[in-house]
Design a protein around this motif. Structure first.
Motif, PDB file in Angstrom:
ATOM      1  N   LEU A   1      10.835   9.250  60.377  1.00  0.00           N
ATOM      2  CA  LEU A   1      12.753   9.612  60.103  1.00  0.00           C
ATOM      3  C   LEU A   1      13.090   8.727  60.342  1.00  0.00           C
ATOM      4  O   LEU A   1      13.902   8.620  59.328  1.00  0.00           O
ATOM      5  CB  LEU A   1      12.619  10.827  61.863  1.00  0.00           C
ATOM      6  CG  LEU A   1      12.015  11.525  61.858  1.00  0.00           C
ATOM      7  CD1 LEU A   1      12.924  12.340  62.882  1.00  0.00           C
ATOM      8  CD2 LEU A   1      12.096  12.449  60.754  1.00  0.00           C
ATOM      9  N   LEU A   2      12.815   7.854  60.635  1.00  0.00           N
ATOM     10  CA  LEU A   2      13.902   6.052  60.882  1.00  0.00           C
ATOM     11  C   LEU A   2      13.668   5.387  59.277  1.00  0.00           C
ATOM     12  O   LEU A   2      14.696   5.617  58.640  1.00  0.00           O
ATOM     13  CB  LEU A   2      13.324   5.672  62.150  1.00  0.00           C
ATOM     14  CG  LEU A   2      14.319   4.398  61.745  1.00  0.00           C
ATOM     15  CD1 LEU A   2      15.646   4.659  62.423  1.00  0.00           C
ATOM     16  CD2 LEU A   2      14.128   3.419  63.624  1.00  0.00           C
ATOM     17  N   GLU A   3      12.310   5.566  58.932  1.00  0.00           N
ATOM     18  CA  GLU A   3      12.472   5.117  56.898  1.00  0.00           C
ATOM     19  C   GLU A   3      13.045   6.038  56.073  1.00  0.00           C
ATOM     20  O   GLU A   3      14.058   5.200  55.371  1.00  0.00           O
ATOM     21  CB  GLU A   3      11.020   4.892  57.018  1.00  0.00           C
ATOM     22  CG  GLU A   3      10.586   4.263  55.777  1.00  0.00           C
ATOM     23  CD  GLU A   3      11.422   2.904  55.714  1.00  0.00           C
ATOM     24  OE1 GLU A   3      11.625   2.345  56.684  1.00  0.00           O
ATOM     25  OE2 GLU A   3      11.705   2.539  54.684  1.00  0.00           O
ATOM     26  N   VAL A   4      13.143   7.107  56.369  1.00  0.00           N
ATOM     27  CA  VAL A   4      13.525   8.815  55.180  1.00  0.00           C
ATOM     28  C   VAL A   4      15.286   8.201  55.848  1.00  0.00           C
ATOM     29  O   VAL A   4      16.070   7.813  54.886  1.00  0.00           O
ATOM     30  CB  VAL A   4      13.459   9.497  55.828  1.00  0.00           C
ATOM     31  CG1 VAL A   4      14.717  10.543  54.587  1.00  0.00           C
ATOM     32  CG2 VAL A   4      12.204   9.799  55.798  1.00  0.00           C
ATOM     33  N   GLU A   5      15.983   7.670  57.254  1.00  0.00           N
ATOM     34  CA  GLU A   5      17.015   8.024  57.408  1.00  0.00           C
ATOM     35  C   GLU A   5      17.312   5.820  56.189  1.00  0.00           C
ATOM     36  O   GLU A   5      18.339   6.427  56.364  1.00  0.00           O
ATOM     37  CB  GLU A   5      17.650   7.978  58.998  1.00  0.00           C
ATOM     38  CG  GLU A   5      18.662   7.353  59.029  1.00  0.00           C
ATOM     39  CD  GLU A   5      18.772   7.270  60.759  1.00  0.00           C
ATOM     40  OE1 GLU A   5      19.155   8.434  61.381  1.00  0.00           O
ATOM     41  OE2 GLU A   5      19.643   6.265  60.917  1.00  0.00           O
ATOM     42  N   ARG A   6      17.081   5.469  56.511  1.00  0.00           N
ATOM     43  CA  ARG A   6      16.947   3.490  56.500  1.00  0.00           C
ATOM     44  C   ARG A   6      17.390   3.767  54.640  1.00  0.00           C
ATOM     45  O   ARG A   6      18.063   3.051  54.731  1.00  0.00           O
ATOM     46  CB  ARG A   6      16.293   2.846  57.215  1.00  0.00           C
ATOM     47  CG  ARG A   6      16.097   2.808  58.049  1.00  0.00           C
ATOM     48  CD  ARG A   6      15.420   1.831  58.758  1.00  0.00           C
ATOM     49  NE  ARG A   6      15.598   0.487  57.544  1.00  0.00           N
ATOM     50  CZ  ARG A   6      16.058  -0.788  58.188  1.00  0.00           C
ATOM     51  NH1 ARG A   6      16.678  -0.605  59.614  1.00  0.00           N
ATOM     52  NH2 ARG A   6      15.820  -1.936  57.304  1.00  0.00           N
TER      53      ARG A   6
ATOM     54  N   PRO B   1      20.710  11.692  58.062  1.00  0.00           N
ATOM     55  CA  PRO B   1      21.195  11.439  59.887  1.00  0.00           C
ATOM     56  C   PRO B   1      20.400  11.655  60.639  1.00  0.00           C
ATOM     57  O   PRO B   1      20.932  12.288  61.617  1.00  0.00           O
ATOM     58  CB  PRO B   1      22.169  12.049  59.645  1.00  0.00           C
ATOM     59  CG  PRO B   1      22.471  13.630  58.461  1.00  0.00           C
ATOM     60  CD  PRO B   1      21.358  13.273  57.409  1.00  0.00           C
ATOM     61  N   PHE B   2      19.007  11.157  60.470  1.00  0.00           N
ATOM     62  CA  PHE B   2      18.042  11.903  61.388  1.00  0.00           C
ATOM     63  C   PHE B   2      18.652  11.371  63.237  1.00  0.00           C
ATOM     64  O   PHE B   2      18.985  12.046  64.248  1.00  0.00           O
ATOM     65  CB  PHE B   2      16.901  11.631  61.804  1.00  0.00           C
ATOM     66  CG  PHE B   2      16.240  12.707  60.630  1.00  0.00           C
ATOM     67  CD1 PHE B   2      16.294  13.364  60.701  1.00  0.00           C
ATOM     68  CD2 PHE B   2      15.938  12.132  59.553  1.00  0.00           C
ATOM     69  CE1 PHE B   2      15.237  14.645  59.657  1.00  0.00           C
ATOM     70  CE2 PHE B   2      15.462  12.431  58.438  1.00  0.00           C
ATOM     71  CZ  PHE B   2      14.983  14.324  58.854  1.00  0.00           C
ATOM     72  N   PHE B   3      19.266  10.090  63.150  1.00  0.00           N
ATOM     73  CA  PHE B   3      19.346   9.795  64.121  1.00  0.00           C
ATOM     74  C   PHE B   3      20.766   8.761  64.016  1.00  0.00           C
ATOM     75  O   PHE B   3      21.584   8.291  65.080  1.00  0.00           O
ATOM     76  CB  PHE B   3      18.858   8.482  64.597  1.00  0.00           C
ATOM     77  CG  PHE B   3      17.327   8.364  64.420  1.00  0.00           C
ATOM     78  CD1 PHE B   3      16.538   8.925  64.970  1.00  0.00           C
ATOM     79  CD2 PHE B   3      16.460   8.425  63.447  1.00  0.00           C
ATOM     80  CE1 PHE B   3      14.929   9.144  65.101  1.00  0.00           C
ATOM     81  CE2 PHE B   3      15.379   8.179  63.053  1.00  0.00           C
ATOM     82  CZ  PHE B   3      14.398   8.854  64.317  1.00  0.00           C
ATOM     83  N   GLN B   4      21.924   9.428  63.580  1.00  0.00           N
ATOM     84  CA  GLN B   4      23.158   9.327  63.437  1.00  0.00           C
ATOM     85  C   GLN B   4      24.053  10.480  63.954  1.00  0.00           C
ATOM     86  O   GLN B   4      23.864  11.486  62.990  1.00  0.00           O
ATOM     87  CB  GLN B   4      23.987   8.866  61.756  1.00  0.00           C
ATOM     88  CG  GLN B   4      23.287   7.999  60.665  1.00  0.00           C
ATOM     89  CD  GLN B   4      23.068   8.478  59.658  1.00  0.00           C
ATOM     90  OE1 GLN B   4      24.110   9.034  58.693  1.00  0.00           O
ATOM     91  NE2 GLN B   4      22.994   7.120  58.812  1.00  0.00           N
ATOM     92  N   VAL B   5      24.927  10.357  64.838  1.00  0.00           N
ATOM     93  CA  VAL B   5      25.612  11.437  65.439  1.00  0.00           C
ATOM     94  C   VAL B   5      27.018  12.013  65.259  1.00  0.00           C
ATOM     95  O   VAL B   5      26.461  12.861  65.119  1.00  0.00           O
ATOM     96  CB  VAL B   5      25.939  10.744  66.759  1.00  0.00           C
ATOM     97  CG1 VAL B   5      27.441  11.945  67.688  1.00  0.00           C
ATOM     98  CG2 VAL B   5      25.435  10.008  67.746  1.00  0.00           C
ATOM     99  N   GLU B   6      27.299  11.056  64.320  1.00  0.00           N
ATOM    100  CA  GLU B   6      28.248  11.468  62.986  1.00  0.00           C
ATOM    101  C   GLU B   6      28.069  13.107  62.654  1.00  0.00           C
ATOM    102  O   GLU B   6      28.427  13.774  62.324  1.00  0.00           O
ATOM    103  CB  GLU B   6      29.197  11.016  62.462  1.00  0.00           C
ATOM    104  CG  GLU B   6      29.395   9.196  62.871  1.00  0.00           C
ATOM    105  CD  GLU B   6      28.074   8.228  62.868  1.00  0.00           C
ATOM    106  OE1 GLU B   6      27.906   8.163  61.592  1.00  0.00           O
ATOM    107  OE2 GLU B   6      27.555   8.141  63.899  1.00  0.00           O
ATOM    108  N   ASN B   7      26.756  12.964  61.645  1.00  0.00           N
ATOM    109  CA  ASN B   7      26.467  13.532  60.989  1.00  0.00           C
ATOM    110  C   ASN B   7      25.483  14.749  61.326  1.00  0.00           C
ATOM    111  O   ASN B   7      24.165  15.235  60.664  1.00  0.00           O
ATOM    112  CB  ASN B   7      25.535  13.042  59.921  1.00  0.00           C
ATOM    113  CG  ASN B   7      26.781  12.952  58.963  1.00  0.00           C
ATOM    114  OD1 ASN B   7      27.784  12.843  58.546  1.00  0.00           O
ATOM    115  ND2 ASN B   7      26.605  11.777  58.525  1.00  0.00           N
ATOM    116  N   GLY B   8      25.421  14.687  63.322  1.00  0.00           N
ATOM    117  CA  GLY B   8      23.989  15.601  63.210  1.00  0.00           C
ATOM    118  C   GLY B   8      23.121  15.659  64.072  1.00  0.00           C
ATOM    119  O   GLY B   8      22.072  15.528  64.776  1.00  0.00           O
TER     120      GLY B   8
END
Ligand code: HEM
Ligand SMILES: [Cu+2]
Lengths: 188, 838
Positions: free
Chosen positions: B235-240, B245-252
């Motif tokens: 998840l983090l690698e895909v986000e990076r 946005p798995f860990f970005q609050v603005e986008n859920g």
């Protein structure tokens, strides 16, 4: 808690030394049955259960006292963390703001609503309460109370990158009069 | 044992058997032998040497940390450098040293303890080794280039997200560590199947050496603890990389999701590291005390319950994140509960000492070092589990000290004891130089001085991960003492390594079973030959060498099972899981460079994205599939051999002619890990839905009737196809129509999954969309895998590799297809149902 821990440590070490340096045991076999009862049930299971029950009860009891409860003279402030600074806001509409110094009234319970605008930080004033994390998108509420007016050191306690060490703040606990002045000056 | 008496056997039989087996099992003696060998002795030794090298690297980093902290306001390092150093220290120690080190020990020792000739999947073991070497080296090289991660070993986002950690440091961590976790999963599967199926005749579960139990528990834990972490890294690698946005609050998204996934892994990890060490103690201590382990069954039960409990406790690492009060109370109480099984083990060991007559010797000395250290670590751990106290010392050096008491006291010390204890077995030599005692007395006292000071500094408020401190903060003396003592400790560790190395190469030849142990690993020749046992032992108790002192002789003369090398291939015995009755004869594969090559392309596919070389990564992935197929194709046979003579009048079928060959068992456990991975994904979905701010999303995916129908028919076809194929092969009929049905089914499921992606283009918009893509991606990946396997099966049938007896491969394909159908339907339901009911 420390004395208990030390006592347990020395007890265990004494058992080991006794086992090592005791006269040879004539009947080596056939003692498994009673051995299991003493070592496994008595010491292995019974002993930690008793100690832990006491410890957990104690922990829960203390923990209970730290909980935010309804209080008539409660003050609520907001603490907002970012790399590497703290902003505190006060009043009904959060109109008053200070940077790096949190002002609270002494002798009154204060709820700190903690949040962050970038990465995860943690709000910690060692002499007033335990720590609670500042997480973007979440608001965590910590109850603190300063018995006496004065200055207390506070810091972030969650690693946040390069400026983490300098990510500190202070808490100013005011007596009733100067707290009123602070609020009055701020709202002007 | 009911074997003929030694005198009635012709002399020289043992020698002839030894020569024949040695030739069959030999690895290539040239340099290239290191790349083609899959023998557990070779792989294990290489594993051990590499893991030790990483311990040295981690230790050097530790010394840099202590050098920086020795004096206040130190100008030795800048914060940016310090952050990289402690992150790498933690990462190297946890991922590159601790786990591989015990894997190495179990590869070296398990076959001997269990009375079998090699690990269950020798080539898989070699593959795991090479992936580990490549992944680990990549992480170290990145560090030397100044590209190390610097977010701490638990890499919390958003700090580790692209916005706050630009550059490739975090990517190195995520990809490098994930590849090492893949290698750990490979090894864990190998260990599990070995313990469950590859044992001496008559070795029932309750007669297994205690270490086998421990390592079995640990391996199952690896299969259940690592997948959440792999998912988190994904998840983090895909986000990076792609901004999903798995860990970005603005986008859920929600950064807390990472913490849950990380600690779902991280807490069991502590026990994954501790339990093998405990298994070593339970093995060594009774022998050194000249007796048997007290309460064997209770110790097994304690290990199992520790494993189970450890999965309920991850939240205690998140006490300060604002967990609801009831949750806190529950997890706090549960965390203290782990002390019970731990204390059962500790007191069983003390009771064993009490029961026997202990002799000192170096292994025992290190075990004493373990007791003195680990008990303190356990007590400070219990303290940390008490919430109010945790709030006060969380993230101070108190935690650093606690963790080192547990990790060094509970893991490093027992492992050193194990090295010394097993040295005669592994090298065939007894210790000659006595540097080891000096080293011990350097390490243990200075360890306590170091970390007692660190405890104190933590209580006085020194925060961990701060790069320096001021002279007026009152921590100067404590830190100086800690640093000086830590240098002494480092010298001690260096001497230990030197002592082991020197004694391994130049000490005097030793005799068999110097400690008088009762377990099978001491019944072979010393040092252990490549084939392990000249014949598979027959055991009737937990301590066969005590039951029959001549056992070694009987084995060497080929009086166990398979004591006849005339078939000229690497054979060993498979037994029934519970009772240890001989069931099958398995032929292990010979030397091959395939595992090495597969590791090269696997690592390339992991590491190429670091340099944005996505095409290379894609090509490498294709090569992975191709090589895996070549690998699999080389196994099995084209004619039915029928039952073969296993000795003692037993005619046993070959494993390749059974319905449950080792590959089937391996698949079951690989699918367990896969299932946990999928379950973690569902957990993440539910977590974001219920906890993350900015949910629910603006709109839901609306299921389309045609897609639902395609999915259901596909599922039906993919369930029926492989079943019909197995039946057809079993009857000797034509299988290709059934196989085709299965392929069509998997393609239909894949289309349904693709429809999810097509309906929600833009996974970067909201965590909801991103999660849908991952769910669909899971289905897509598994349907493609199923389709490839089915094509492979068709080719195998056509080439004559399948028959009514040789039906195991078809069963494996069926297993994968079933998993694909089950998780595929769940994934699609999770994607469609919210929209259908909203
Ligand atoms: C050889 C002696 C060792 C010394 C002197 C040492 C010293 C330290 C110190 C001082 C820190 C704290 C850095 C900071 O928070 O500022 C640390 C962190 C850590 N150490 Fe060690 N260490 C040693 C061995 C080990 C071993 C053997 C392991 C694991 C098996 C280990 C695992 C860790 C971990 C996981 C951290 C946390 C890193 C982080 O905060 O991200 N250490 N070590
Ligand atoms: Cu934990």
């Amino acid at each position: 808690m420390l004395t208990c821990a030390l006592a347990i440590f020395f007890f265990v070490m004494a058992l080991i030394f006794a086992a090592l340096y005791r006269p040879p045991n004539p009947s080596v076999c056939g003692r498994n049955e009673s051995g299991t009862r003493v070592w496994i049930w008595g010491l292995g299971v019974g002993f930690p259960l008793v100690t832990l029950a006491a410890l957990t009860a104690y922990g829960l009891f203390i923990g209970e006292r730290l909980l935010p409860r309804e209080a008539p003279d409660l003050v609520t402030v907001q603490a907002q963390a970012r790399q590497w600074a703290w902003t505190f806001r006060y009043g009904e509409d959060r109109a008053i703001a200070t940077d790096g110094v949190l002002h609270i009234p002494a002798g009154r319970p204060v709820n700190v609503e903690i949040t962050s605008t970038d990465v995860i930080h943690s709000f910690w004033v060692p002499r007033l309460a335990g720590k609670l994390d500042a997480i973007p998108g979440h608001v965590n509420v910590l109850r603190i109370e300063a018995a006496l007016p004065g200055t207390y050191g506070g810091q972030s306690a969650e690693f946040s990158g390069r400026g983490y060490r300098e990510h500190v703040f202070t808490v100013e606990a005011h007596d009733a009069a100067s707290w009123a002045t602070f609020l009055a000056e701020g709202t002007q | 044992m009911t074997l003929p008496s030694p005198a009635s056997q012709p002399r020289g039989k043992a020698l002839r058997l030894h020569l024949a087996l040695a030739r069959i099992w030999a690895s290539d003696q040239r340099i290239r032998g290191w790349f083609t060998s899959s023998n557990n002795n070779d792989i294990g030794s290489l594993f051990l040497i590499v893991a030790t090298s990483f311990f040295v690297i981690g230790g050097i980093l530790a010394m840099l940390i202590r050098a920086q902290l020795a004096t206040p306001d130190s100008a030795f390092m800048e914060p940016q450098v310090y952050n990289q150093i402690f992150t790498m220290h933690g990462t190297v120690m946890m991922f590159l040293f601790a786990i591989p080190f015990f894997e190495a020990m179990s590869m070296l020792l398990l076959p001997g303890m269990l009375g079998t000739r090699d690990m269950a999947f020798p080539r898989l073991g070699a593959y795991g080794l090479w992936v580990y070497i490549f992944g680990g080296s990549a992480v170290i090289i990145a560090m030397l280039m100044g590209l190390a991660p610097d977010g701490g070993w638990f890499m919390y986002p958003p700090l580790s997200s692209a916005a706050f950690s630009p550059g490739i440091g975090a990517d190195v961590w995520l990809l490098g560590i994930t590849s090492i976790e893949v290698s750990a999963i490979a090894t864990a599967i190998e260990v599990i199947v070995t313990v469950l199926r590859y044992r001496a005749a008559g070795m029932s579960l309750s007669r297994m050496p205690i270490f086998a139990w421990y390592i079995l528990v640990v391996s199952v834990m690896i299969l259940t603890a690592f997948p959440p972490m792999i998912l988190g890294s994904l998840l983090l690698e895909v986000e990076r990389a792609l901004n999903w946005p798995f860990f970005q609050v603005e986008n859920g998204g929600d950064p807390l999701l990472w913490q849950h996934l990380f600690w779902l892994f991280g807490h069991p990890e502590v026990y994954i590291i501790f339990l093998p060490a405990a298994g070593m103690i339970a093995t060594i201590l009774p022998v050194m005390a000249r007796t048997n382990l007290l309460g064997y069954g209770w110790v097994v039960a304690a290990a199992v319950s520790l494993a189970v409990l450890s999965f309920g406790l991850w939240v205690h690492h998140m006490f300060t994140t604002g967990i609801p009060h009831m949750g806190l109370a529950f997890f706090s109480a549960a965390s203290t509960l782990v002390a019970v099984p731990t204390s059962v083990m500790i007191f069983s060991w003390i009771g064993t000492l009490w029961k026997g007559r202990a002799r000192m010797g170096l292994p025992m000395l290190w075990i004493m070092g373990f007791f003195a250290t680990f008990v303190i670590g356990g007590l400070t751990g219990v303290m940390l589990a008490v919430v109010p106290f945790n709030w006060q010392v969380h993230d101070t050096h108190f935690v650093v000290a606690h963790l080192h008491y547990v990790l060094i006291g509970g893991y490093v010390f027992p492992m050193i004891a194990a090295i010394y204890y097993f040295m005669p077995l592994l090298t065939g030599r007894t210790r000659f130089f006595k540097l080891g005692e000096v080293a011990f007395w350097l390490v243990v006292p200075s360890f306590h001085i170091t970390f007692l000071s660190v405890h104190m500094a933590g209580l006085l408020g020194q925060r961990r991960r701060t790069w320096t401190y001021d002279a007026d903060q009152g921590w100067t003396a404590l830190n100086l003492v800690a640093s000086i003592a830590s240098f002494v400790m480092a010298i001690g560790f260096a001497l230990t390594i030197l002592d082991v190395a020197v004694n391994a190469f130049v000490a005097v030849r030793g005799r068999r079973n110097p400690w008088g142990a009762g377990t099978l690993e001491w019944a072979g020749a010393i040092p252990s030959p490549a084939y392990g046992f000249a014949s598979i032992p027959i055991v009737q108790g937990r301590y066969p060498l005590h039951d029959d002192p001549d056992l070694a002789l009987h084995i060497a003369r080929g009086e166990g099972y398979l004591g006849d090398a005339s078939r000229i291939r690497r054979e060993t015995l498979i037994v029934s899981t519970a009772r240890g009755e001989p069931l099958q004869v398995v032929v292990l594969p010979g030397n091959s460079v395939l595992p090495f090559l597969l590791a090269v392309v696997t690592s390339t596919s992991f590491l190429a994205p670091l340099f944005d070389a996505y095409i290379v990564a894609g090509l490498a992935l294709v090569a992975v599939v191709a090589l895996a197929l070549v690998w699999a194709w080389g196994l099995g046979g084209r004619v039915d051999e029928g039952h073969v003579d296993a000795g003692h009048g037993a005619m046993l079928p070959l494993a390749s002619e059974c319905r449950d060959p080792p590959g089937w068992w391996g698949s079951v456990f690989l699918l367990l890990a896969d299932g946990v991975h999928f379950g973690s994904l569902l957990f993440g979905y539910a977590f974001l839905w219920t906890v993350a701010p900015n949910w629910p999303p603006h709109s839901y995916l609306q299921p389309q009737l045609w897609a639902v129908i395609v999915a259901l028919t596909g599922a039906l076809a993919l369930t029926a196809g492989p079943r019909l194929a197995v039946r057809a092969i079993a009857k000797g009929g034509t299988a290709w129509p059934a196989i085709t049905l299965g392929i069509v089914g998997s393609l239909a499921l894949a289309i349904a999954a693709a429809s999810v992606m097509l309906d929600r283009p833009g996974p970067a918009r909201h965590a909801y969309d991103a999660t849908l893509w991952l769910l669909a991606g899971h289905v897509g990946l598994h349907t493609i895998l199923s389709a490839i396997m089915l094509c492979y099966l068709a080719a195998r049938v056509a080439a004559g590799y399948a028959s009514p007896a040789r039906i195991g491969e078809a069963g494996i394909v069926k297993l994968w297809a079933d998993f694909t159908v089950a998780t595929g339907l769940v994934a699609l339901a999770a994607a469609w149902l919210p929209g259908a009911f909203a």
